[in-house]
Motif scaffolding. Sequence first.
Motif, mmCIF file in Angstrom:
data_model
loop_
_atom_site.group_PDB
_atom_site.id
_atom_site.type_symbol
_atom_site.label_atom_id
_atom_site.label_comp_id
_atom_site.label_asym_id
_atom_site.label_seq_id
_atom_site.Cartn_x
_atom_site.Cartn_y
_atom_site.Cartn_z
ATOM 1 N N ILE A 41 0.838 -1.204 0.000
ATOM 2 C CA ILE A 41 0.000 0.000 0.000
ATOM 3 C C ILE A 41 0.869 1.249 0.000
ATOM 4 O O ILE A 41 0.612 2.202 -0.759
ATOM 5 C CB ILE A 41 -0.945 -0.012 1.231
ATOM 6 C CG1 ILE A 41 -1.961 -1.159 1.094
ATOM 7 C CG2 ILE A 41 -1.679 1.326 1.352
ATOM 8 C CD1 ILE A 41 -2.771 -1.419 2.349
ATOM 9 N N LYS A 42 1.907 1.255 0.826
ATOM 10 C CA LYS A 42 2.779 2.441 0.909
ATOM 11 C C LYS A 42 3.461 2.705 -0.437
ATOM 12 O O LYS A 42 3.492 3.835 -0.915
ATOM 13 C CB LYS A 42 3.822 2.250 2.020
ATOM 14 C CG LYS A 42 3.230 2.301 3.424
ATOM 15 C CD LYS A 42 4.257 2.024 4.497
ATOM 16 C CE LYS A 42 5.194 3.221 4.702
ATOM 17 N NZ LYS A 42 6.072 3.017 5.882
ATOM 18 N N ARG A 43 3.960 1.633 -1.048
ATOM 19 C CA ARG A 43 4.682 1.842 -2.311
ATOM 20 C C ARG A 43 3.756 2.219 -3.457
ATOM 21 O O ARG A 43 4.041 3.128 -4.239
ATOM 22 C CB ARG A 43 5.449 0.575 -2.683
ATOM 23 C CG ARG A 43 6.332 0.760 -3.917
ATOM 24 C CD ARG A 43 6.958 -0.532 -4.366
ATOM 25 N NE ARG A 43 7.785 -0.301 -5.531
ATOM 26 C CZ ARG A 43 7.319 -0.088 -6.764
ATOM 27 N NH1 ARG A 43 6.027 -0.042 -6.966
ATOM 28 N NH2 ARG A 43 8.148 0.112 -7.786
ATOM 29 N N LEU A 44 2.620 1.534 -3.555
ATOM 30 C CA LEU A 44 1.729 1.747 -4.702
ATOM 31 C C LEU A 44 0.842 2.972 -4.550
ATOM 32 O O LEU A 44 0.247 3.426 -5.524
ATOM 33 C CB LEU A 44 0.875 0.504 -4.932
ATOM 34 C CG LEU A 44 1.671 -0.766 -5.298
ATOM 35 C CD1 LEU A 44 0.751 -1.968 -5.387
ATOM 36 C CD2 LEU A 44 2.427 -0.597 -6.601
ATOM 37 N N CYS A 45 0.763 3.519 -3.323
ATOM 38 C CA CYS A 45 -0.030 4.739 -3.122
ATOM 39 C C CYS A 45 0.846 5.972 -2.922
ATOM 40 O O CYS A 45 0.328 7.084 -2.780
ATOM 41 C CB CYS A 45 -0.941 4.583 -1.903
ATOM 42 S SG CYS A 45 -2.254 3.371 -2.119
ATOM 43 N N GLY A 46 2.177 5.781 -2.880
ATOM 44 C CA GLY A 46 3.066 6.919 -2.628
ATOM 45 C C GLY A 46 2.883 7.468 -1.224
ATOM 46 O O GLY A 46 2.787 8.686 -1.025
#
Length: 884
Positions: free
Chosen positions: A778-783
Amino acid sequence: MAQEIKSHLPSAYNPHEAEKKWYDFWLNGKFFEAGKDPNKVPYTIVIPPPNVTGNLHIGHALNNTLQDMLIRFKRMQGYDVLWLPGMDHAGIATQARVEGKLREEGVSRHDLGREKFLEKAWEWKDIYAKNIARQWRKMGISIDYSRERFTLDEGLSNAVKEVFVRLYEKGLIYRGKYIINWDPVTRTALSDIEVIHKEVKGALYHMNYPLKDGSGYIRVATTRPETMLGDTAIAVHPEDERYQHLIGKTVILPIVEREIPIIADEYVDPEFGSGAVKITPAHDPNDFEMGQRHGLEQIVVMNEDGKMNENARQYQGMDRFECRKRIVKDLQAAGILIEIEEHVHSVGHSERSGSVVEPYLSTQWFVRMKPLAKRAIELQKDKEGVRFVPDRFEKIYLNWIENVRDWCISRQLWWGHRIPAWYCDDCGELTVARTAPDACPSCHSKQLRQDEDVLDTWFSSALWPFSTLGWPEETADLKRYYPTDVLVTGYDIIYFWVARMIFTALEFVDQKPFKDVLMTGLVRDAEGRKMSKSLGNGVDPMDVIDQYGADAMRFMLSTGCTPGNDQRFRYERVESARNFANKIWNASRFVLMNIEGVSEEELKITGDLSIADRWILHRLNETIKDVTRLLERYEFGEMGRALYNFIWDDFCDWYIEFAKLPLYGDNEIAKRTTQAVLVHVLDQSLRLLHPTMPFITEEIWQHLPVDGESITISAWPEENSTFYAPESEQEMQILIETIRAVRNIRAEMEVAPKHQIELLIRPSAEVIQTFRNNEAAIKRLCGVSQLWLDPELKRPDKSMTAIVTGAELFLPLAGLVDIEQTVARLQSELEKLDKEVARVEKKLANPGFVAKAPQQIVEAERQKGEEYKAKREKVLARLAEIKG
């Protein structure tokens, strides 16, 4: 092993280079040839043979694509597939084209004579047969060229003679005088189904025929006054009280001054016209039947070219329509024609020349249809009857065959199967034989001449499913591959071809010719019109391939196909199909770049699987099941959509995004598992897609570290029970919803992709573990730089919100955007949308615009209005959130 990974795929797919390379590769490998393994179950399709009159059109492209999809699918499933190709000599059409070419050279067929003309026709056939074969190659169809047939080749000609002789000997073929459909332009007979009926504005001419005894007259009405010259009676209904006192009297036929009787026949409709009709047995099929019942003379008043003959008296030599005008004037002048009434009626036109068909008394050859049709009708009552897809076409087929009339099979042409009948000039004896007799069997004279006519093209085409396999010989191919499995054809030739193949197969092979008949619709232009030369709206499939590639055209045609229904050809859909090919190409480049140096043995799916791994493998299982089921049911459009959604959305847009985490991470085991899943899913996806898009799938597959010589003969994917993970769908759906919601908010608020944000999630107890297990994704794909996960979270002030399955999302505006600037931007956007909504509403409120503008323009404005309103609601909602 298919091929070692030598290099990355090029940055862009070149369809033209790939298409030639791989088609040659398939031919050289003889992958299309049947009969290599007798232990395999046979699966057969015979191609509807295209006419050697010209190029293949877009309808051929659709038909061939669907057949090829079935053939490639069954080949990969392990069947011994035979797709038998061939072409039709197309008697009338080809002769017309060759004669047209001769006219340009200032020569007629009669100048050349029969033999020289046939040489020219064979030259034409050779040119166009080679051209069609080139077009087949460009379309990528996997036919067995080693078994290619032509309806005039020696084997098929022998089959035609055999059928003719057997039917003649059984009394099912006869020669007789009958009213037939005559084309005055091509000067040949036509069968009923070669006549196209069109509604035409004409006239009903009311005439007074004087009674011979001078007691008055009888009024008749006709749409064709020129045929009155061949009248041999006036008919009335026997119960029509108006005319009962006239039955048995005679009238004087105007102009001709011939006495003709007034007869009574129940066929006459008392409500039509005056209730009395003129009878012309030589120029009307119903009049002919009536004439037979009453023993009336048959007087032909026209020649074969549509001009009036010597029986037309002073009108001899006139064209039939010119004669009509002249007779009308003469009858008016004589006081015979008393009224001309406007009248819309159905007029037959030649399918080939377009000319008005003339009902014409002629000596022709006929097939007695009722006995042959009877068995075909009985077959459909059995559960083993031919299956029509869609099933509504079975009723259409049965309706025709239950009401079938005798089939006129002789054609006044030179190009075709010459009728195997000889006449003795000395005694007049008729001999029907498989080979030319040496002498007359009756008087032993050598003065024999063969019938000049040829057989209707559909006579030989009716034998196609079994004659192409070697019948009447008991060949190995006939035993193995007959009956065929499916016929793919257009609904417009049910009567021409499908029905005739069924009754001839039952008569001569004692088996139905195919198990299924799949009916395709027409490919129409973007406006829904039938493609035609006159409209100039035809689409050349070769042009489409040159511009977009064969795979894009095939995918567009197959996904637009619903059995039995027409589809519209739109270039935007071809472009969309090309974009799909590019998406697959780019995804494949990504996979190949991330498995460099990894062997096939290392790419086994072992170890722990992530939620994304379990989900994509489960979705692959579901897609394999759906695609296989839909192909078996001939639902090509649904099959294409299922594949498109899986490859584009699930694999390319989501799984590859999730795969980047382990691929670019430090966990080597997770990385290797992801590499194995990527290769497996790509390999299986390419196999599923191969029947539709054969070229690009072969090009990519040859770069994968998988075992096999060609994707063409690779195994069709099967479901793997170890990958069954239905719970992964719900978990993955939550993650996808979350990522999509955050990305939508970022896009609406115009937050740059590189800008890291804070995200707060308030999950329910049921889904909290899913979020915990996938925080990194989630952190990586949502920035996201900071992620808060707490079921007790309170919504922060000044935050954007979204609701997903089992959770609420909050994005604090502080540090995300400049609130004042964002409010100003949204206010400006709202003002623009208010103006657009007002403009559209004003336009739609104008009665003049709604009444006069084309319907599609009005509908487009309505659609715009709805879109503007929806955007406005979103802006209002965001403003409310920002202002708290």
